[in-house]
Design an enzyme around this catalytic site. Structure first.
Site, PDB file in Angstrom:
ATOM      1  N   ASN A   2      30.308  25.003  68.927  1.00 54.95           N
ATOM      2  CA  ASN A   2      30.758  25.951  69.724  1.00 54.95           C
ATOM      3  C   ASN A   2      30.100  26.569  71.107  1.00 54.95           C
ATOM      4  OD1 ASN A   2      31.030  29.037  70.227  1.00 54.95           O
ATOM      5  ND2 ASN A   2      31.356  29.421  68.274  1.00 54.95           N
ATOM      6  N   ASP A  15      23.978  29.656  62.089  1.00 53.33           N
ATOM      7  CA  ASP A  15      25.018  30.022  61.439  1.00 53.33           C
ATOM      8  C   ASP A  15      25.070  31.640  61.511  1.00 53.33           C
ATOM      9  OD1 ASP A  15      27.147  28.914  59.798  1.00 53.33           O
ATOM     10  OD2 ASP A  15      26.658  30.125  57.935  1.00 53.33           O
ATOM     11  N   TYR A  26      35.267  37.006  67.110  1.00 52.74           N
ATOM     12  CA  TYR A  26      35.516  38.369  66.928  1.00 52.74           C
ATOM     13  C   TYR A  26      35.321  39.511  68.021  1.00 52.74           C
ATOM     14  CZ  TYR A  26      36.386  36.377  62.562  1.00 52.74           C
ATOM     15  OH  TYR A  26      36.860  35.465  61.322  1.00 52.74           O
TER      16      TYR A  26
HETATM   17  P1  ITT Z   1      29.027  25.790  64.803  1.00 51.24           P
HETATM   18  O1  ITT Z   1      28.990  25.832  63.367  1.00 51.24           O
HETATM   19  O2  ITT Z   1      29.339  24.552  65.371  1.00 51.24           O
HETATM   20  O3  ITT Z   1      27.457  26.289  65.395  1.00 51.24           O
HETATM   21  P2  ITT Z   1      31.359  27.650  64.494  1.00 51.24           P
HETATM   22  O4  ITT Z   1      31.822  28.401  65.347  1.00 51.24           O
HETATM   23  O5  ITT Z   1      31.815  26.845  63.350  1.00 51.24           O
HETATM   24  O6  ITT Z   1      30.249  26.728  65.352  1.00 51.24           O
HETATM   25  P3  ITT Z   1      29.780  29.392  62.581  1.00 51.24           P
HETATM   26  O7  ITT Z   1      30.142  28.320  61.317  1.00 51.24           O
HETATM   27  O8  ITT Z   1      28.290  29.789  62.458  1.00 51.24           O
HETATM   28  O9  ITT Z   1      30.041  28.636  63.794  1.00 51.24           O
HETATM   29  O10 ITT Z   1      30.983  30.399  62.245  1.00 51.24           O
HETATM   30  C1  ITT Z   1      30.561  31.394  63.036  1.00 51.24           C
HETATM   31  C2  ITT Z   1      31.786  32.123  63.445  1.00 51.24           C
HETATM   32  O11 ITT Z   1      31.585  33.492  63.165  1.00 51.24           O
HETATM   33  C3  ITT Z   1      32.530  32.118  64.797  1.00 51.24           C
HETATM   34  O12 ITT Z   1      33.479  30.950  64.913  1.00 51.24           O
HETATM   35  C4  ITT Z   1      33.078  33.372  65.161  1.00 51.24           C
HETATM   36  O13 ITT Z   1      34.486  33.218  64.532  1.00 51.24           O
HETATM   37  C5  ITT Z   1      32.239  34.174  64.375  1.00 51.24           C
HETATM   38  N1  ITT Z   1      31.048  34.742  65.434  1.00 51.24           N
HETATM   39  C6  ITT Z   1      29.803  34.312  65.308  1.00 51.24           C
HETATM   40  N2  ITT Z   1      29.091  34.791  66.310  1.00 51.24           N
HETATM   41  C7  ITT Z   1      30.033  35.626  66.995  1.00 51.24           C
HETATM   42  C8  ITT Z   1      29.757  36.213  68.226  1.00 51.24           C
HETATM   43  O14 ITT Z   1      28.739  36.401  68.827  1.00 51.24           O
HETATM   44  N3  ITT Z   1      30.969  36.901  68.552  1.00 51.24           N
HETATM   45  C9  ITT Z   1      32.278  36.815  68.101  1.00 51.24           C
HETATM   46  N4  ITT Z   1      32.312  36.082  66.768  1.00 51.24           N
HETATM   47  C10 ITT Z   1      31.191  35.573  66.375  1.00 51.24           C
END
Ligand code: ITT
Length: 194
Positions: A9, A69, A152
């Site tokens: 991400n 996560d 979000y």
């Molecule tokens: P990695 O697993 O590769 O780190 P990911 O995006 O799949 O990336 P997650 O599984 O932790 O990460 O999912 C987190 C999701 O939650 C992310 O894709 C966003 O949709 C949301 N999210 C997390 N932190 C956020 C933030 O700071 N602002 C807005 N949305 C967020």
């Protein structure tokens, strides 16, 4: 010390690099390494999934790893999207798809739509484990506003503010966010190890 951040991400990578910029620790993302590994997050909690990411990447590179996560929990939706935040609107969905699904599901509920972001940050180096959690409380609005950030951020207003995170500056988000809180604490725990 060099640490790999086990994330695909780009938004998270930018935030965590900035948090560690004032330390002796250099954060290298999977993107920097040209690695687009898709790690299956089969855990049922943020903590479990964070350690799955950290251990998977440690097993490949055998160097210290941090992972995050994170997700959004909305009270009126019984905590959803929670650990399913990344793919709430389905496989290969966009951030916008997720936001629109949330807005749609909240139509039947009265305002305010209380919610919180959670970031579970972990460290693993084959021997030591460290962890820290951060939360950001606020509420969801029924339209997307602003262009900064990711996920979000366009529909979330932190308590005490009137703007969505996407309308706030990157540097400001990085002082109040769930991830700023978790990684600032984790950083202190790692400086001791360094
Ligand atoms: P990695 O697993 O590769 O780190 P990911 O995006 O799949 O990336 P997650 O599984 O932790 O990460 O999912 C987190 C999701 O939650 C992310 O894709 C966003 O949709 C949301 N999210 C997390 N932190 C956020 C933030 O700071 N602002 C807005 N949305 C967020």
């Amino acid at each position: 010390m060099k640490i790999i951040f086990a994330t695909q991400n780009a938004g998270k990578a930018k935030e965590v690099k900035a948090i560690f910029a004032d330390s002796s620790i250099e954060i290298i993302s999977l993107y920097d390494l040209g690695n687009n590994i898709d790690i299956e997050e089969h855990g049922t909690t943020f903590r479990e999934n964070a350690f799955i990411k950290a251990r998977t990447v440690y097993d490949i590179y055998k160097v210290p790893v941090v992972a995050d996560d994170s997700g959004l929990e909305i009270s009126q939706l019984d905590g959803r999207p929670g650990v399913y935040s990344a793919r709430y609107a389905g496989e290969n969905c966009t951030y916008e798809d997720n936001n629109l699904r949330v807005i749609d599901e909240l139509k039947e509920f009265p305002e305010p739509h209380r919610a919180k972001f959670i970031s579970y940050a972990v460290y693993y180096d084959g021997k030591n484990e460290r962890e820290a959690v951060g939360e950001l409380h606020g509420y969801i609005i029924k339209e997307q506003r602003g262009t900064n950030g990711f996920g979000y951020d366009p529909i979330f207003i932190p308590d005490g503010y009137e703007k969505t995170i996407s309308e706030l500056d990157f540097d400001f988000k990085n002082t109040i966010s769930h991830r700023a809180r978790s990684f600032t604490v984790l950083k202190e725990k790692l400086i001791v190890l360094d």
